[in-house]
Write a protein that holds these residues in place. Structure first.
Motif, PDB file in Angstrom:
ATOM      1  N   GLY A   6      15.004 -25.594 -20.189  1.00 22.91           N
ATOM      2  CA  GLY A   6      13.045 -26.135 -20.536  1.00 22.91           C
ATOM      3  C   GLY A   6      12.395 -25.366 -19.936  1.00 22.91           C
ATOM      4  N   LEU A   7      11.969 -23.863 -19.056  1.00 26.50           N
ATOM      5  CA  LEU A   7      11.215 -23.491 -18.657  1.00 26.50           C
ATOM      6  C   LEU A   7      10.978 -22.155 -20.395  1.00 26.50           C
ATOM      7  N   ALA A   8      11.877 -22.549 -20.805  1.00 33.56           N
ATOM      8  CA  ALA A   8      11.852 -21.423 -22.069  1.00 33.56           C
ATOM      9  C   ALA A   8      10.663 -22.350 -23.608  1.00 33.56           C
ATOM     10  N   PHE A   9      10.433 -22.818 -23.249  1.00 36.52           N
ATOM     11  CA  PHE A   9       9.087 -24.071 -24.055  1.00 36.52           C
ATOM     12  C   PHE A   9       8.026 -23.402 -23.515  1.00 36.52           C
ATOM     13  N   LEU A  10       7.382 -22.883 -22.384  1.00 35.73           N
ATOM     14  CA  LEU A  10       6.424 -22.650 -22.080  1.00 35.73           C
ATOM     15  C   LEU A  10       5.139 -21.822 -22.920  1.00 35.73           C
ATOM     16  N   PRO A  63       6.354 -18.930 -39.882  1.00 33.21           N
ATOM     17  CA  PRO A  63       7.359 -17.693 -40.571  1.00 33.21           C
ATOM     18  C   PRO A  63       7.433 -16.184 -38.750  1.00 33.21           C
ATOM     19  N   ILE A  64       6.097 -15.832 -38.328  1.00 28.46           N
ATOM     20  CA  ILE A  64       6.064 -14.669 -37.512  1.00 28.46           C
ATOM     21  C   ILE A  64       7.160 -15.058 -37.051  1.00 28.46           C
ATOM     22  N   CYS A  65       7.073 -16.249 -35.692  1.00 26.08           N
ATOM     23  CA  CYS A  65       7.360 -16.991 -34.625  1.00 26.08           C
ATOM     24  C   CYS A  65       9.242 -16.680 -34.697  1.00 26.08           C
ATOM     25  N   LEU A  66       9.772 -17.390 -36.612  1.00 20.96           N
ATOM     26  CA  LEU A  66      11.241 -17.623 -36.441  1.00 20.96           C
ATOM     27  C   LEU A  66      12.136 -16.771 -36.618  1.00 20.96           C
ATOM     28  N   PHE A  67      11.287 -15.590 -37.856  1.00 21.80           N
ATOM     29  CA  PHE A  67      11.791 -14.253 -37.238  1.00 21.80           C
ATOM     30  C   PHE A  67      12.026 -13.385 -36.456  1.00 21.80           C
ATOM     31  N   TRP A  68      10.767 -13.654 -35.286  1.00 19.30           N
ATOM     32  CA  TRP A  68      10.841 -12.437 -33.955  1.00 19.30           C
ATOM     33  C   TRP A  68      12.171 -12.736 -33.157  1.00 19.30           C
ATOM     34  N   PHE A  69      11.271 -14.606 -33.171  1.00 19.70           N
ATOM     35  CA  PHE A  69      12.653 -15.500 -31.919  1.00 19.70           C
ATOM     36  C   PHE A  69      14.211 -15.265 -32.659  1.00 19.70           C
ATOM     37  N   GLY A  70      14.452 -15.531 -33.955  1.00 20.66           N
ATOM     38  CA  GLY A  70      15.756 -15.578 -34.081  1.00 20.66           C
ATOM     39  C   GLY A  70      16.217 -13.823 -33.957  1.00 20.66           C
ATOM     40  N   TRP A  71      15.893 -12.890 -34.158  1.00 19.77           N
ATOM     41  CA  TRP A  71      16.343 -11.335 -34.051  1.00 19.77           C
ATOM     42  C   TRP A  71      15.937 -11.154 -33.081  1.00 19.77           C
ATOM     43  N   SER A  72      15.155 -11.363 -32.073  1.00 24.92           N
ATOM     44  CA  SER A  72      15.040 -11.000 -30.825  1.00 24.92           C
ATOM     45  C   SER A  72      15.656 -11.760 -29.229  1.00 24.92           C
ATOM     46  N   ALA A  73      16.470 -12.413 -30.053  1.00 21.26           N
ATOM     47  CA  ALA A  73      17.504 -13.322 -28.782  1.00 21.26           C
ATOM     48  C   ALA A  73      18.684 -12.715 -28.634  1.00 21.26           C
ATOM     49  N   ARG A  74      19.201 -11.570 -28.305  1.00 23.63           N
ATOM     50  CA  ARG A  74      20.236 -10.810 -28.115  1.00 23.63           C
ATOM     51  C   ARG A  74      20.068 -10.326 -26.439  1.00 23.63           C
ATOM     52  N   SER A 118      20.784  -7.381 -25.517  1.00 22.19           N
ATOM     53  CA  SER A 118      20.411  -6.214 -25.510  1.00 22.19           C
ATOM     54  C   SER A 118      19.345  -6.293 -25.357  1.00 22.19           C
ATOM     55  N   ILE A 119      18.272  -7.433 -25.492  1.00 23.06           N
ATOM     56  CA  ILE A 119      16.675  -7.239 -25.207  1.00 23.06           C
ATOM     57  C   ILE A 119      16.041  -8.332 -24.969  1.00 23.06           C
ATOM     58  N   SER A 120      15.607  -7.866 -23.809  1.00 24.91           N
ATOM     59  CA  SER A 120      14.453  -9.232 -22.419  1.00 24.91           C
ATOM     60  C   SER A 120      14.759 -10.828 -22.788  1.00 24.91           C
ATOM     61  N   TRP A 121      14.691 -11.719 -22.078  1.00 24.17           N
ATOM     62  CA  TRP A 121      14.408 -13.068 -23.215  1.00 24.17           C
ATOM     63  C   TRP A 121      13.364 -12.846 -23.148  1.00 24.17           C
ATOM     64  N   ILE A 122      12.370 -12.059 -22.373  1.00 26.17           N
ATOM     65  CA  ILE A 122      10.974 -12.562 -22.500  1.00 26.17           C
ATOM     66  C   ILE A 122      10.507 -12.423 -24.021  1.00 26.17           C
ATOM     67  N   MET A 123      10.911 -11.733 -24.688  1.00 26.28           N
ATOM     68  CA  MET A 123      10.605 -10.809 -26.831  1.00 26.28           C
ATOM     69  C   MET A 123      10.708 -12.781 -27.243  1.00 26.28           C
ATOM     70  N   PRO A 124      11.439 -13.236 -27.208  1.00 27.32           N
ATOM     71  CA  PRO A 124      11.879 -15.110 -27.910  1.00 27.32           C
ATOM     72  C   PRO A 124      10.826 -15.635 -27.262  1.00 27.32           C
TER      73      PRO A 124
END
Length: 568
Positions: free
Chosen positions: A397-401, A449-460, A462-468
């Motif tokens: 739930g903290l991710a929703f911050l 759309p900026i949010c959705l594309f950014w969130f979707g392709w940064s969630a991996r 190899s990339i820090s959790w802070i990016m999504p």
């Protein structure tokens, strides 16, 4: 504080049960004071005044036959000087003799008029309106933290457990179509509807938390959503009761912030409770919040509907003077409505406006899509932060911050834009072309759309959790801008039908929001986070041109409409 208490549910109850004159109104303390307090605002023709005087001389009271006056108020009526004063000022006579005396405000500075309340009182009422709205909206998402436990306890699939979310959202989409119009009746007002529905909403959380079978829980989720729904459609009308258009937009923005922050906060608040105690404790938390809200509303929430305030003023004057001809304009209008007109206003008009007005249809579909994307996208958070980043269940739930930060951070620059750029564009009557509201929506449309594309392709991995999480903040900012721009646009463009338009907007966006979560989990697992988020992103791109087109061609479309405003 006494000023706040005057028209609260607590004051109504106290006067009705104790039959005390505590918290009495000015005309109750001094029956003739209303004549001395009015200001010459609505002068009548001389012949109307003369007819009123003749009527008094012939009958002993205005507009009705009966005994000579025997109360201070009735004695005031028998004085020709007071009759002239009343005819020239805050009480106006009908065009025909022996008809009615229309009660109005005492003058432009009447303290009973919500538009004249102090800044502190307005802010307090705005806060309570936002708190009740927040409580209702958090009731949907706080449940999601316990979905897995619901599935385990009742031996159902996760999709079946998710129905508890969809039924609640569907309930608060349908409810305003039936319950919100009641607040427009002068005999009812807004405050009793809010408090009675909040009371029922709070009480029903107890059987919901104690439900022993799946069917009972699902039924109670729908009923509680339905019962508590009026605030979601008429909260904006409450704000409009207190603020003129130039300042109303700030109140709507704060209200919209609470409306968007609530679904974001729900998984955060409910996550720890569900992990420690199970799904029932998410409902207990909702009970505590709604109970606290109910107490504040009961003691400190005054009536804001001017038609209801004037109706009750007229009722007090009728009781004091024993003159049944004294009426408020709102009750005169309501008395002339046929049963067919009432049904049309309550049930038919919201639907017809939605599907016959192109502007309303397009904007409602757009907001419904954004709302659906929000609830659908939220289903990806346990997958991203639980499965990919391996966060403990209670911490997801903290991710929703990030979304919450986006909601809050957009308010200061938005207020600066309203103050320095938009306020100077208002005309001398304090009005603004509805199309000017679309500027904020245009910016917000690109944020989604900026949010959705950014969130979707940064969630991996190899990339820090802070990016999504950073990317998710754009959804919060875009949602607040779109929500406020659209609600203000619809209110400005359809002022005579604002309640019906907003109720229809709530229905459509809730219907979309209820349906999308049912397939969201399967979509994210089958397509993967990147492509599933991209599908939502491409879908949001399709609607980006809508606010741009309305900004450019909206006035032409509005002028062609039969129900939209044409005088600005």
């Amino acid at each position: 504080m006494a000023n706040i208490f005057h028209d609260t549910f607590f004051a109504y109850t106290l006067r009705a049960v104790a039959r005390t004159r505590t918290l009495a109104h000015p005309e109750e303390k001094n029956p003739s004071s209303w004549l001395d307090m009015v200001h010459a605002e609505k002068k009548q023709d001389v012949d109307v005044e003369v007819r009123a005087q003749d009527d008094v001389e012939a009958t002993g009271s205005i507009g009705s036959a009966g005994p000579k006056p025997d109360t201070p108020m009735q004695s005031a009526y028998s004085s020709h000087s007071h009759i002239r004063l009343a005819a020239a000022k805050g009480v106006k006579y009908a065009e025909k003799a022996n008809e009615v005396i229309v009660v109005d405000w005492y003058g432009p500075d009447d303290p009973a008029n919500p538009q004249n309340w102090s800044r502190g009182k307005k802010l307090w009422v705005l806060f309570l309106t936002c708190l009740w709205t927040f409580t209702m909206y958090i009731g949907s998402s706080i449940y999601t933290a316990g979905i897995q436990d619901v599935a385990k306890v009742f031996h159902v699939s996760q999709v079946a457990a998710t129905v508890g979310l969809t039924l609640f959202v569907l309930g608060y989409g349908i409810g305003p179509m039936f319950l919100s119009p009641l607040s427009e009746y002068p005999q009812v007002g807004r405050m009793p509807i809010y408090i009675l529905t909040c009371g029922l909403f709070t009480a029903l959380q107890v059987p919901a938390a104690l439900a022993t079978n799946y069917g009972a829980l699902m039924a109670l989720r729908f009923i509680t959503g339905f019962i508590g729904s009026p605030i979601l459609a008429t909260g904006g009308a409450t704000i409009a009761d207190m603020y003129p258009p130039k300042k109303r937009v700030y109140g709507i923005a704060i209200w919209g912030l609470f409306a968007w922050a609530a679904p974001v906060t729900g998984p955060l608040v409910g996550g720890f409770a569900a992990h420690a105690k199970g799904w029932r404790w998410t409902i207990w938390e909702l009970l505590w919040l709604s109970g606290f809200t109910l107490i504040l509303l009961f003691f400190f929430y005054p009536e804001t509907s001017s038609s209801n305030i004037l109706y009750r003023r007229a009722a007090r004057l009728r009781r004091i003077t024993r003159n049944t001809c004294i009426q408020a304009q709102s009750e005169i209008d309501a008395a002339h409505m046929t049963a067919r007109e009432v049904v049309t206003m309550m049930l038919v008009r919201p639907f017809t406006l939605n599907f016959t007005e192109p502007i309303v249809l397009l904007l409602n579909l757009y907001i419904a899509l954004i709302y659906a994307l929000l609830y659908c996208w939220f289903e990806s958070f346990p997958i991203v932060f639980g499965d990919i980043y391996h966060w403990p269940e209670q911490l997801v739930g903290l991710a929703f911050l990030g979304v919450l930060f986006g909601c809050i951070s957009v308010i200061p620059p938005y207020f600066a834009y309203l103050h320095y750029y938009q306020e100077p564009q208002y005309n001398d009557r304090g009005e603004l072309k509805p199309e000017e509201r679309m500027s904020g929506a245009i910016v917000g449309a690109f944020f989604i759309p900026i949010c959705l594309f950014w969130f979707g392709w940064s969630a991996r991995t190899s990339i820090s959790w802070i990016m999504p999480i950073v990317g998710s903040s754009f959804f919060g900012a875009g949602g607040v801008l779109l929500f406020n721009s659209v609600l203000n646009y619809l209110t400005d463009a359809y002022p005579l039908y604002a309640a019906s338009v907003l109720a229809g907007n709530d229905l459509i966006r809730s219907a979309f929001g209820a349906a999308f979560p049912l397939f969201a989990g399967a979509m994210y697992r089958n397509l993967g986070v990147g492509w599933a988020s991209s599908v939502l992103g491409f879908l949001s791109c399709v609607f980006v041109p809508i606010p741009i087109l309305l900004d450019r061609y909206g006035e032409r479309i509005r002028m062609a409409s039969k129900r939209a405003r044409h005088d600005i």
